[in-house]
Design a protein around this motif. Structure first.
Motif, PDB file in Angstrom:
ATOM      1  N   ASP A 470       0.862  -1.184   0.000  1.00 18.20           N
ATOM      2  CA  ASP A 470       0.000   0.000   0.000  1.00 18.20           C
ATOM      3  C   ASP A 470       0.898   1.233   0.000  1.00 18.20           C
ATOM      4  O   ASP A 470       1.367   1.672   1.056  1.00 18.20           O
ATOM      5  N   PRO A 471       1.152   1.836  -1.166  1.00 23.00           N
ATOM      6  CA  PRO A 471       2.065   2.987  -1.221  1.00 23.00           C
ATOM      7  C   PRO A 471       1.529   4.229  -0.530  1.00 23.00           C
ATOM      8  O   PRO A 471       2.302   5.156  -0.266  1.00 23.00           O
ATOM      9  N   TYR A 472       0.217   4.261  -0.230  1.00 21.36           N
ATOM     10  CA  TYR A 472      -0.314   5.441   0.452  1.00 21.36           C
ATOM     11  C   TYR A 472       0.179   5.485   1.900  1.00 21.36           C
ATOM     12  O   TYR A 472       0.561   6.545   2.406  1.00 21.36           O
ATOM     13  N   VAL A 473       0.167   4.349   2.578  1.00 25.72           N
ATOM     14  CA  VAL A 473       0.551   4.314   3.997  1.00 25.72           C
ATOM     15  C   VAL A 473       2.048   4.477   4.161  1.00 25.72           C
ATOM     16  O   VAL A 473       2.519   5.236   5.022  1.00 25.72           O
ATOM     17  N   MET A 474       2.848   3.755   3.368  1.00 26.58           N
ATOM     18  CA  MET A 474       4.308   3.818   3.466  1.00 26.58           C
ATOM     19  C   MET A 474       4.899   4.094   2.100  1.00 26.58           C
ATOM     20  O   MET A 474       4.477   3.516   1.100  1.00 26.58           O
ATOM     21  N   GLY A 475       5.898   4.962   2.064  1.00 30.85           N
ATOM     22  CA  GLY A 475       6.615   5.261   0.820  1.00 30.85           C
ATOM     23  C   GLY A 475       7.895   6.000   1.141  1.00 30.85           C
ATOM     24  O   GLY A 475       8.114   6.452   2.279  1.00 30.85           O
ATOM     25  N   LEU A 476       8.746   6.142   0.146  1.00 33.64           N
ATOM     26  CA  LEU A 476      10.013   6.837   0.347  1.00 33.64           C
ATOM     27  C   LEU A 476       9.813   8.345   0.407  1.00 33.64           C
ATOM     28  O   LEU A 476       8.861   8.891  -0.171  1.00 33.64           O
ATOM     29  N   THR A 477      10.700   9.007   1.113  1.00 28.56           N
ATOM     30  CA  THR A 477      10.691  10.471   1.154  1.00 28.56           C
ATOM     31  C   THR A 477      11.160  11.023  -0.198  1.00 28.56           C
ATOM     32  O   THR A 477      11.611  10.273  -1.072  1.00 28.56           O
ATOM     33  N   HIS A 478      11.074  12.335  -0.365  1.00 32.83           N
ATOM     34  CA  HIS A 478      11.380  12.937  -1.660  1.00 32.83           C
ATOM     35  C   HIS A 478      12.829  12.726  -2.073  1.00 32.83           C
ATOM     36  O   HIS A 478      13.138  12.637  -3.261  1.00 32.83           O
ATOM     37  N   ASP A 479      13.753  12.636  -1.088  1.00 35.97           N
ATOM     38  CA  ASP A 479      15.164  12.435  -1.419  1.00 35.97           C
ATOM     39  C   ASP A 479      15.570  10.967  -1.384  1.00 35.97           C
ATOM     40  O   ASP A 479      16.731  10.629  -1.652  1.00 35.97           O
ATOM     41  N   GLY A 480      14.628  10.075  -1.050  1.00 36.95           N
ATOM     42  CA  GLY A 480      14.923   8.650  -1.037  1.00 36.95           C
ATOM     43  C   GLY A 480      15.758   8.181   0.135  1.00 36.95           C
ATOM     44  O   GLY A 480      16.173   7.017   0.177  1.00 36.95           O
ATOM     45  N   ARG A 481      16.018   9.047   1.118  1.00 39.08           N
ATOM     46  CA  ARG A 481      16.863   8.669   2.256  1.00 39.08           C
ATOM     47  C   ARG A 481      16.080   8.120   3.445  1.00 39.08           C
ATOM     48  O   ARG A 481      16.673   7.720   4.439  1.00 39.08           O
ATOM     49  N   GLY A 482      14.765   8.111   3.328  1.00 42.73           N
ATOM     50  CA  GLY A 482      13.973   7.608   4.441  1.00 42.73           C
ATOM     51  C   GLY A 482      12.619   7.099   3.977  1.00 42.73           C
ATOM     52  O   GLY A 482      12.257   7.211   2.798  1.00 42.73           O
ATOM     53  N   VAL A 483      11.878   6.532   4.931  1.00 39.97           N
ATOM     54  CA  VAL A 483      10.534   6.023   4.671  1.00 39.97           C
ATOM     55  C   VAL A 483       9.567   6.849   5.496  1.00 39.97           C
ATOM     56  O   VAL A 483       9.720   6.989   6.720  1.00 39.97           O
ATOM     57  N   ARG A 484       8.555   7.427   4.824  1.00 34.61           N
ATOM     58  CA  ARG A 484       7.580   8.256   5.524  1.00 34.61           C
ATOM     59  C   ARG A 484       6.286   7.470   5.722  1.00 34.61           C
ATOM     60  O   ARG A 484       5.994   6.514   5.008  1.00 34.61           O
ATOM     61  N   PHE A 485       5.462   7.914   6.721  1.00 32.79           N
ATOM     62  CA  PHE A 485       4.221   7.228   7.097  1.00 32.79           C
ATOM     63  C   PHE A 485       3.072   8.230   7.049  1.00 32.79           C
ATOM     64  O   PHE A 485       3.214   9.385   7.461  1.00 32.79           O
ATOM     65  N   ALA A 486       1.930   7.769   6.549  1.00 29.76           N
ATOM     66  CA  ALA A 486       0.769   8.636   6.388  1.00 29.76           C
ATOM     67  C   ALA A 486      -0.270   8.435   7.485  1.00 29.76           C
ATOM     68  O   ALA A 486      -1.178   9.259   7.625  1.00 29.76           O
ATOM     69  N   GLU A 487      -0.181   7.359   8.271  1.00 25.22           N
ATOM     70  CA  GLU A 487      -1.145   7.090   9.333  1.00 25.22           C
ATOM     71  C   GLU A 487      -0.428   6.631  10.593  1.00 25.22           C
ATOM     72  O   GLU A 487       0.717   6.158  10.552  1.00 25.22           O
ATOM     73  N   SER A 488      -1.138   6.747  11.735  1.00 22.34           N
ATOM     74  CA  SER A 488      -0.567   6.346  13.018  1.00 22.34           C
ATOM     75  C   SER A 488      -0.548   4.828  13.138  1.00 22.34           C
ATOM     76  O   SER A 488      -1.449   4.134  12.656  1.00 22.34           O
ATOM     77  N   GLY A 489       0.474   4.331  13.806  1.00 22.53           N
ATOM     78  CA  GLY A 489       0.606   2.893  14.019  1.00 22.53           C
ATOM     79  C   GLY A 489       1.962   2.573  14.592  1.00 22.53           C
ATOM     80  O   GLY A 489       2.673   3.437  15.121  1.00 22.53           O
ATOM     81  N   ALA A 490       2.318   1.323  14.506  1.00 18.16           N
ATOM     82  CA  ALA A 490       3.639   0.859  14.929  1.00 18.16           C
ATOM     83  C   ALA A 490       4.301   0.173  13.752  1.00 18.16           C
ATOM     84  O   ALA A 490       3.649  -0.498  12.952  1.00 18.16           O
ATOM     85  N   VAL A 491       5.624   0.327  13.647  1.00 16.43           N
ATOM     86  CA  VAL A 491       6.363  -0.209  12.520  1.00 16.43           C
ATOM     87  C   VAL A 491       7.489  -1.096  13.028  1.00 16.43           C
ATOM     88  O   VAL A 491       8.116  -0.818  14.054  1.00 16.43           O
ATOM     89  N   ARG A 492       7.697  -2.210  12.324  1.00 21.36           N
ATOM     90  CA  ARG A 492       8.829  -3.102  12.569  1.00 21.36           C
ATOM     91  C   ARG A 492       9.722  -3.039  11.347  1.00 21.36           C
ATOM     92  O   ARG A 492       9.232  -3.150  10.207  1.00 21.36           O
TER      93      ARG A 492
END
Length: 747
Positions: A470-492
């Motif tokens: 689901d690319p809406y919830v998780m995807g790369l930042t604009h510079d590709g150096r990180g992963v951004r999140f669109a909703e609250s939750g916990a990540v492993r």
């Protein structure tokens, strides 16, 4: 004349201090004194006539001898004499003397008249006579007899109860045997039915299809067909034809099975039949499940010795519930749609001249379209000691897909002795799997770090997306150096990076991998792990952790190297530079992190010493730190709701041990009853274990990591212990590089 003997009597002496022992007297003197009461001692004349008075005679006739001592009602009445008998009684023996009875009576009468015998201070004569009916039983004997009868009755009752229990046990065994017999009969009937059906739908392939075996004369009709002299090599070349497989037990070609609409775990091949999954009811209603299994070198060691293993598959063996996965030929066959997170803890030693690589691979149902989910390089060491390897990966899966673990060698120059490759036999399952249903709303993502052609010291990787559910919830930042999140939750998440380094400073100071959480433009360090460095060698560094995220948050990474160390970072399709994540909505998940406490650290000759922690994240309702000490020094992690847990532990330490062991133990499990059980006296259960050998030569620090997934209930308690074999632990870093992260998902 001779006198008759005296009747027996007893003289009882008084028991007081003033009594004097009586003098001994000649019996003849006593006799004289009895016949002549008026004399004493030897002065008595031989014949003295004594005639009693009328009163005395009357008294004598009324009672004689010892009878005078009896009560009046018990005395025998004297019969008056009649006729000539009176003279005989008076004379006694016919010569005017007294009869023996009279002598006895007179002696008793004389003793009664003596003052000493009649007083309380003198002796007295006591006669006892126990008279009882012959048919009367004494009370004591009756009581003893009654007790004996009671005990006999109790023993009889116990024996009867024992016989009843034996009869019940025999009946139970008979019932079980009957049930087993009925089950066997049903199986036999089912087999017979299938054979009859096979015979009615059987085709004569030898007649219908010409040239099956090359020569029609070599073909024999069976439930399938048989070719004379057919070998496994012939079958592997496809001699049986399409829709048939070679049954090596029967040595014949048989038709492939049909799963009748059920999911196919493994399709029919030239030498194996179709494997059907069947319904998996246990997983259909669960949100999360776990599984544990073993890894071994079964069936690959001989091949390694012969070929120096360019690639070999480790053999997976199941420990957990078969409803979630199926183990087949060393593969892990998945039976449900969903997301899986797999962790492996290996202690590995090899004798290759270069590194070897541990790979986690996912294949489709037919074995094609395989891709590596993770890859970790195990460096070459001259000491040939055991190295700890932690490998993790995530994937979105479908029924029938297979997971496997491979070892790959960078070169064929490996030690071909029996000690060329060793896998440490752990006391706990080295392989753990966490499965999440799509009903959780979880999202999985993988991204690969871009290849860098230059040498670096500090390095911030840039990623490109490989897959996301689901690319809406998780995807790369604009510079590709990180992963951004669109909703609250916990990540492993887990990130592993392969590298090659040059410089002695690399060995002494090593490398560090840091994970950051970026919130509103502010970066905060989440975790940091340490890896001993190498010089002119290949190795890998890996970090696994968990975090609570909000909309707009992002996670990024950085690798820190010594100033005089030149490092090159690699990336390819084998998963050696891969970032894997899954995200779960906040409503059904929770996370907790803790660092090693700065007090109570085990040191010296450490044997099974517990590790203490200090919580570094806010309190949550599902997980907590439990302990008798202060809040900064607690041992036990307690779970207050049922679910599935995935955790990761990292330690940075200095030691001289030949072997270091870190073990995760479960102390208490309420088994879903909603309450804690007091099981302090029970032995803890090992959930996971990681080992590491001697410290690399020249390195200041060593590191060991452990990762595991397991089910928990309300009241489940887990803790970690550290063990040093033949050596001592000198120091454990509590500032950076040592901590634990826990990820919980509702069941």
């Amino acid at each position: 004349s001779q006198s008759a003997p005296l009747a027996p009597y007893t003289i009882i002496q008084p028991q007081h201090a003033g009594f004097t022992q009586p003098r001994r007297t000649n019996p003849r003197t006593i006799t004289a004194e009895v016949f002549h009461p008026g004399c004493a001692g030897g002065t008595c004349p031989s014949t003295v006539s004594h005639r009693p008075t009328s009163n005395e005679h009357t008294a004598t006739r009324e009672c004689k001898g010892i009878g005078c001592k009896l009560p009046s009602r018990m005395r025998q009445k004297q019969k008056p004499c009649v006729g000539e008998e009176c003279g005989t009684q008076a004379r006694g023996d016919g010569r005017g003397g007294s009869s023996p009875v009279q002598v006895t009576d007179r002696a008793a009468q004389f003793l009664d008249e003596l003052q000493d015998f009649g007083s309380d201070n003198g002796a007295f004569i006591q006669l006892t006579c126990d008279m009882k009916p012959s048919n009367e039983v004494p009370s004591e004997d009756a009581l003893v007899l009654q007790l004996q009868l009671s005990k006999t009755q109790e023993r009889l009752v116990d024996a009867l109860k024992g016989q009843q229990n034996e009869v019940k046990e025999l009946q139970r065994l008979l019932t079980e045997q009957q049930g087993a017999l009925v089950s066997q009969q049903r199986e036999i009937l089912e087999q017979q039915r299938r054979m009859l059906e096979q015979m009615e739908q059987d085709r004569d392939e030898c007649l219908e299809m010409s040239g099956l075996c090359g020569d029609q004369q070599k073909c024999s009709n069976t439930p399938g067909f048989r070719c004379q002299g057919m070998t496994m090599r012939d079958a592997a070349s496809g001699l049986c034809g399409h829709g048939y497989f070679f049954n090596s037990d029967m040595e014949e070609c048989q038709a492939c099975s049909d799963c009748d609409g059920e999911p196919v775990a493994s399709p029919c091949s030239f030498v194996t039949d179709t494997v059907c999954l069947g319904p998996a009811a246990a997983a259909s209603e669960a949100l999360s499940l776990s599984w544990a299994g073993d890894l071994s070198l079964q069936g690959v060691k001989d091949r390694f010795l012969a070929l120096a293993f360019p690639s070999m598959q480790l053999h997976i063996q199941g420990r957990g519930d078969a409803g979630l996965v199926l183990v087949e030929n060393g593969y892990l066959v998945l039976r449900e749609h969903g997301l899986v997170w797999l962790d492996g803890n290996l202690g590995l030693s090899h004798g290759c001249r270069s590194f070897i690589q541990v790979c986690l691979r996912l294949n489709d149902t037919d074995g094609s379209n395989g891709r590596d989910l993770s890859g970790v390089r195990v460096e070459q060491r001259e000491q040939r000691s055991i190295q700890s390897v932690s490998i993790s990966g995530v994937a979105e899966v479908a029924p029938g897909q297979k997971l496997s673990i491979f070892l790959r060698s960078a070169s064929h120059h490996c030690n071909q002795s029996s000690e060329g490759l060793q896998l440490y036999d752990s006391s706990a399952a080295p392989l753990n799997l966490l499965w999440l249903s799509h009903d959780t709303g979880a999202v999985a993502m993988t991204a690969q770090a871009m290849v860098s052609a230059h040498y670096h010291t500090n390095y911030r990787p840039v990623f490109r997306t490989i897959s996301t559910s689901d690319p809406y919830v998780m995807g790369l930042t604009h510079d590709g150096r990180g992963v951004r999140f669109a909703e609250s939750g916990a990540v492993r998440f887990v990130f592993q990076q392969a590298l090659y380094s040059m410089g002695q400073a690399c060995i002494s100071e090593g490398f560090q991998l840091v994970a950051y959480l970026n919130q509103n433009g502010t970066g905060m360090e989440l975790f940091r792990v340490f890896k001993p460095g190498v010089h002119y060698r290949d190795t890998s560094i890996s970090l696994s952790g968990t975090a609570k995220v909000s909309p707009g948050d992002a996670i990024s990474f950085e690798i820190l190297s010594p100033a005089q160390c030149n490092v090159r970072f690699f990336g390819d399709e084998t998963g050696i530079s891969l970032l894997s994540l899954f995200w779960v909505p906040a409503a059904i998940t929770s996370s907790l992190s803790a660092s090693v406490a700065n007090t109570g650290l085990p040191s010296g000759a450490v044997r099974n010493k517990p590790l203490f922690f200090r919580q570094t994240t806010p309190q949550v309702s599902q997980i907590g730190l439990l302990g008798k000490g202060s809040s900064d020094q607690r041992r036990d992690f307690i779970f207050k709701e049922s679910g599935t847990v995935s955790l990761a532990l990292d330690l940075k330490l200095i030691h001289s041990c030949n072997l270091v062991k870190v073990t995760l133990l479960r102390r208490n499990d309420a088994e879903g009853l909603g309450q804690r059980h007091d099981t302090e006296g029970t032995r803890p259960v090992a959930l996971a274990q990681q080992v590491d050998g001697q410290m690399p030569e020249g390195s200041e620090w060593a590191s060991v990591s452990l990762r595991a997934s397991f089910r928990v209930h309300n009241g489940t308690v887990v803790f970690f212990i550290l063990d040093c074999v033949r050596g001592r632990v000198n120091q454990i870093s509590h500032q950076t590089g040592s901590g634990v992260s826990i990820f919980w998902v509702a069941a």
